[in-house]
Design an enzyme around this catalytic site. Structure first.
Site, PDB file in Angstrom:
ATOM      1  N   PRO A   1       2.090  10.942   4.555  1.00 43.39           N
ATOM      2  CA  PRO A   1       2.939  11.165   3.377  1.00 43.39           C
ATOM      3  C   PRO A   1       4.195  11.996   3.664  1.00 43.39           C
ATOM      4  CG  PRO A   1       0.648  11.350   2.735  1.00 43.39           C
ATOM      5  CD  PRO A   1       0.672  11.233   4.234  1.00 43.39           C
TER       6      PRO A   1
ATOM      7  N   CYS B   1      -1.606   7.932   4.194  1.00 39.05           N
ATOM      8  CA  CYS B   1      -2.733   8.860   4.135  1.00 39.05           C
ATOM      9  C   CYS B   1      -2.649   9.900   5.244  1.00 39.05           C
ATOM     10  CB  CYS B   1      -4.064   8.120   4.174  1.00 39.05           C
ATOM     11  SG  CYS B   1      -4.411   7.169   5.649  1.00 39.05           S
ATOM     12  N   CYS B   2      -3.374  10.992   5.024  1.00 35.81           N
ATOM     13  CA  CYS B   2      -3.437  12.098   5.975  1.00 35.81           C
ATOM     14  C   CYS B   2      -2.053  12.735   6.115  1.00 35.81           C
ATOM     15  CB  CYS B   2      -3.996  11.609   7.307  1.00 35.81           C
ATOM     16  SG  CYS B   2      -4.511  12.919   8.440  1.00 35.81           S
ATOM     17  N   ILE B   3      -1.470  12.765   7.310  1.00 34.99           N
ATOM     18  CA  ILE B   3      -0.164  13.380   7.515  1.00 34.99           C
ATOM     19  C   ILE B   3       0.984  12.426   7.195  1.00 34.99           C
ATOM     20  CG2 ILE B   3      -0.043  12.729   9.961  1.00 34.99           C
ATOM     21  CD1 ILE B   3       1.222  16.049   8.361  1.00 34.99           C
TER      22      ILE B   3
ATOM     23  N   THR C   1      -3.171   9.618  -0.117  1.00 39.21           N
ATOM     24  CA  THR C   1      -4.495  10.243  -0.143  1.00 39.21           C
ATOM     25  C   THR C   1      -4.627  11.135   1.082  1.00 39.21           C
ATOM     26  OG1 THR C   1      -6.870   9.826  -0.442  1.00 39.21           O
ATOM     27  CG2 THR C   1      -5.700   8.368   1.070  1.00 39.21           C
TER      28      THR C   1
END
Length: 224
Positions: free
Chosen positions: A139, A135-137, A197
């Site tokens: 990925p 999630c957030c950065i 996400t």
């Protein structure tokens, strides 16, 4: 039996470690779904330490494992001891620590390198066809390692609500597909068993971030 999920942290604090609300949301949703979280972090120095009041680096030196232990309430293991064979899934919350301590994305973007230990763990779960939640950065770690994969970091048009949207362009430049999504949504790449996400890539209320992470966690457990 309860599914065992490795949660890899990158320190403690949004600007130099794991984003605390995201890490907490992952642990809460895993608990709610009856899964067993096993928390890990690399035993390495942080890139730097940020004063979260001033938003500026300090002269302090801190250790990623020691700082991550704050979130894990001391129940944490050195990432070097992670054994993929005994685990069902992997989740990595976001925060700038992912881009500073787990990789060099913060300074090199798409040309970054990923910590050898972190890369080894991600490749091991991927090779074992075990699901990975990001999630957030975080990925961008998958985008760097698994060309052709599908991830989301939210939207691809920068605005006040989506201040980090240019990350989507870097994902595409790495040969991956970026899927635009709302903060409350999670995207599943079934072929690569990746669930992503956007979390705090979006300037959203914390409960919406919490809900989006919940969807990510449930999809990870469904694939496990």
């Amino acid at each position: 039996m309860a599914k065992r999920v490795a949660v890899v942290l990158a320190g403690c604090g949004v600007f130099d470690g794991s984003e605390v609300h995201e890490a907490s949301a992952v642990l809460v949703h895993l608990s709610r779904e009856g899964a067993q979280a096993e928390v890990y972090a690399p035993n390495i120095p942080q890139m730097h330490v940020v004063d979260h009041v001033k938003g500026q680096p300090t002269q302090e030196q801190r250790n990623v494992l020691v700082e991550s232990a704050r979130i894990a309430r001391g129940n944490i293991k050195d990432l070097a001891k992670l054994d993929v064979k005994g685990l069902d899934a992997l989740i990595i919350p976001g925060g700038f620590g992912v881009a500073k301590n787990l990789s060099t994305w913060a300074t090199q973007g798409k040309n970054c390198s990923i910590s050898q230990e972190v890369e080894g763990v991600l490749r091991a779960f991927h090779a074992a066809h075990k699901p990975i939640g990001l999630c957030c950065i975080s990925p961008v770690l998958a985008a760097k390692l698994f060309p052709g994969c599908e991830v989301t970091v939210g939207h691809d048009t920068e605005c006040e609500q989506w201040p980090y949207a240019k990350t989507a362009e870097a994902v595409r430049e790495l040969g991956c597909r970026h899927v635009s999504s709302r903060v409350s949504e999670a995207h599943v790449d079934a072929r690569n068993r990746l669930v992503t996400t956007s979390a705090f890539m979006c300037n959203a209320p914390v409960h919406q971030v919490h809900d989006g992470i919940g969807k990510m966690v449930r999809e990870v457990l469904r694939l496990a």
